[in-house]
Design an enzyme around this catalytic site. Structure first.
Site, PDB file in Angstrom:
ATOM      1  CG  HIS A 288      -2.091   1.001   1.128  1.00  0.00           C
ATOM      2  ND1 HIS A 288      -1.654   2.078   1.547  1.00  0.00           N
ATOM      3  CD2 HIS A 288      -3.439   0.904   0.859  1.00  0.00           C
ATOM      4  CE1 HIS A 288      -3.082   3.139   1.518  1.00  0.00           C
ATOM      5  NE2 HIS A 288      -3.817   2.132   1.002  1.00  0.00           N
TER       6      HIS A 288
ATOM      7  N   GLY B 238      -7.428   9.403   0.160  1.00  0.00           N
ATOM      8  CA  GLY B 238      -8.111  10.017   1.487  1.00  0.00           C
ATOM      9  C   GLY B 238      -8.081  11.504   1.222  1.00  0.00           C
TER      10      GLY B 238
ATOM     11  CD  GLU C 209      -2.573   5.119   3.810  1.00  0.00           C
ATOM     12  OE1 GLU C 209      -3.058   5.842   3.784  1.00  0.00           O
ATOM     13  OE2 GLU C 209      -2.654   4.093   4.779  1.00  0.00           O
TER      14      GLU C 209
END
Length: 251
Positions: free
Chosen positions: A95, A173, A97
């Site tokens: 991912h 996000g 992140e």
């Protein structure tokens, strides 16, 4: 080839065990739609309770990460051995992140993908470009490098089982999202990369999700595209009603 749509909620670092149990009790029987695969990828602490709660349902449970070694002096890490023992089916790998905050390289993503298969877990491998890469028209090149690296050393049989999640980093996000047409263009290109590595049959079997500000009100538009087989969803997967709507929107 008909590919089964897959909606995977990525809870990131949200929900205690009791909150996870409460969530599951609300979606049980409702987020189980014929012809759609429902997945919840939860923090490690919630996985045992969710696996237990999911028994007898059609909702699969996934982890958000794993270490590529089976065991060892890796304080704070969780291995594929441990996840397989829990009864987890999926694991998110690479991912953005993880790549951005925890220095995960393409090599590490590849090692983790192999570790997942070693222990009978299905990897959801994430690829996608940063905003500056998109603005420099490097989207496809970034996805090519990341996809080829992640698949290195996999057999065609393994490759066909991988779920790829195309997640443009600038859309995660932020409330911004790639248009359905743009996402389809990139995902079709990624499928072509898999075809180049393994042939058309394998490429046609691989499920490719879109991720990045997917919500109940836009999921149907994304999944209406020929090459988009599902969604990896962050914030919109945290509320039971929203998660149910996402799954229903995928049928």
């Amino acid at each position: 080839m008909s590919r089964k749509p897959i909606i995977a909620g990525n809870w990131k670092m949200f929900k205690t065990v009791s909150e996870a149990q409460s969530f599951f009790s609300e979606v049980k029987g409702k987020a189980e739609v014929e012809g759609v695969e429902s997945v919840i990828c939860a923090p490690f602490t919630a996985l045992p309770a969710l696996v237990e709660a999911a028994k007898g349902t059609n909702i699969a449970i996934g982890a958000q990460n794993l270490h590529f070694e089976d065991n060892g002096a890796f304080t704070g890490e969780i291995s594929g051995v441990m996840l397989a023992d829990l009864g987890v089916k999926y694991v998110i790998i690479g991912h953005s992140e993880r790549r951005a905050y925890f220095a995960e390289s393409d090599e590490i993503v590849n090692k983790k993908t192999h570790a997942a298969f070693k222990h009978g877990l299905t990897p959801i491998v994430c690829v996608g470009e940063k905003l500056e890469e998109r603005e420099a028209d490097q989207t496809k090149e970034v996805c090519k490098v990341q996809t080829e690296a992640a698949f290195q050393g996999l057999s065609a049989e393994q490759a066909a089982q991988v779920v790829i999640a195309y997640e443009p980093i600038w859309a995660i996000g932020t409330g911004k999202s790639s248009t359905a047409a743009d996402a389809e263009d990139v995902i079709a290109y990624i499928r072509g990369i898999v075809a180049g590595l393994y042939g058309e049959a394998t490429a046609n079997a691989v499920r490719i999700q879109y991720g990045g500000s997917v919500k109940p009100n836009n999921v149907t538009e994304y999944l209406g595209q020929a090459n988009i087989d599902g969604a990896l969803v962050g914030g919109a997967s945290l509320e039971p009603a929203s998660y149910i709507a996402l799954v229903e929107g995928a049928k």
